[in-house]
Design a protein around this motif. Structure first.
Motif, short mmCIF file in Angstrom:
data_model
loop_
_atom_site.label_atom_id
_atom_site.label_comp_id
_atom_site.label_asym_id
_atom_site.label_seq_id
_atom_site.Cartn_x
_atom_site.Cartn_y
_atom_site.Cartn_z
N ASN A 4 -7.68 -12.96 -5.21
CA ASN A 4 -6.38 -12.56 -4.67
C ASN A 4 -6.09 -11.08 -4.85
O ASN A 4 -4.99 -10.64 -4.66
CB ASN A 4 -5.26 -13.38 -5.33
N ASN A 5 -7.11 -10.30 -5.19
CA ASN A 5 -6.86 -8.92 -5.54
C ASN A 5 -6.41 -8.05 -4.37
O ASN A 5 -5.76 -7.06 -4.58
CB ASN A 5 -8.07 -8.30 -6.22
N PHE A 6 -6.73 -8.40 -3.14
CA PHE A 6 -6.33 -7.56 -2.02
C PHE A 6 -4.86 -7.76 -1.68
O PHE A 6 -4.32 -7.10 -0.84
CB PHE A 6 -7.23 -7.79 -0.82
N MET A 7 -4.20 -8.67 -2.39
CA MET A 7 -2.78 -8.88 -2.22
C MET A 7 -1.99 -8.12 -3.28
O MET A 7 -0.79 -8.22 -3.35
CB MET A 7 -2.47 -10.37 -2.28
N ILE A 8 -2.68 -7.36 -4.11
CA ILE A 8 -2.00 -6.60 -5.15
C ILE A 8 -1.10 -5.55 -4.51
O ILE A 8 -1.53 -4.77 -3.67
CB ILE A 8 -3.01 -5.89 -6.07
N ARG A 9 0.16 -5.58 -4.91
CA ARG A 9 1.10 -4.57 -4.46
C ARG A 9 1.28 -3.56 -5.59
O ARG A 9 1.26 -3.94 -6.76
CB ARG A 9 2.45 -5.18 -4.10
N PRO A 10 1.45 -2.28 -5.26
CA PRO A 10 1.63 -1.28 -6.31
C PRO A 10 2.72 -1.64 -7.31
O PRO A 10 2.53 -1.50 -8.52
CB PRO A 10 1.97 -0.01 -5.54
N ILE A 11 3.84 -2.15 -6.85
CA ILE A 11 4.93 -2.48 -7.77
C ILE A 11 4.50 -3.55 -8.76
O ILE A 11 4.85 -3.51 -9.94
CB ILE A 11 6.22 -2.88 -7.04
N ASP A 12 3.71 -4.52 -8.31
CA ASP A 12 3.23 -5.58 -9.20
C ASP A 12 2.24 -5.02 -10.22
O ASP A 12 2.24 -5.44 -11.38
CB ASP A 12 2.59 -6.71 -8.40
N LEU A 13 1.40 -4.11 -9.79
CA LEU A 13 0.45 -3.47 -10.70
C LEU A 13 1.19 -2.73 -11.81
O LEU A 13 0.88 -2.89 -12.99
CB LEU A 13 -0.46 -2.51 -9.93
N PHE A 14 2.19 -1.95 -11.43
CA PHE A 14 2.94 -1.19 -12.43
C PHE A 14 3.74 -2.11 -13.35
O PHE A 14 3.83 -1.85 -14.56
CB PHE A 14 3.86 -0.17 -11.76
N LYS A 15 4.28 -3.19 -12.82
CA LYS A 15 5.03 -4.13 -13.66
C LYS A 15 4.12 -4.76 -14.70
O LYS A 15 4.49 -4.86 -15.87
CB LYS A 15 5.66 -5.23 -12.79
#
Length: 105
Positions: A4-15
């Motif tokens: 599911n990594n291509f669904m990573i959104r920047p905001i989720d990564l930072f959170k």
């Protein structure tokens, strides 16, 4: 390999990396050396359920992948991250390695 990594959104990564324990886990695993939960518990001196919960957050987002070897689960940074995400993680690793609060050994 993460699915599911291509669904990573920047905001989720930072959170997910805003939590100090998850950031430390990421720092430990960034150099592609797989670790089991027991090793992370020992390194971080935190209870196993706490470490497992944090690993699950990182795995759900797609930053980590895991492989079962018998009864052991080995975690490592996913090798199929989007390029933008890999770049952010590399910069994060470099910068937090300079921060005395993040140093682990």
């Amino acid at each position: 390999m993460s699915d599911n990594n291509f669904m990573i959104r920047p905001i989720d990564l930072f959170k997910v990396l805003s939590d100090p324990t998850r950031l430390k886990i990421f720092q430990i695993l960034f150099k592609k050396e797989a670790r089991c939960v027991g090793e992370l518990v020992e390194i971080l001196d935190q209870p196993q359920p706490t470490i497992s919960r944090h690993l699950n957050h990182l795995k759900k987002l797609g930053i980590l992948s895991c492989v079962r070897d018998g009864t052991w689960m080995w975690y490592e940074v996913a090798d199929d991250l989007p390029e933008w995400c890999q770049e952010i993680l590399e910069i994060t690793h470099e910068q937090t390695s300079l921060d005395a609060d993040i140093k682990l050994t």
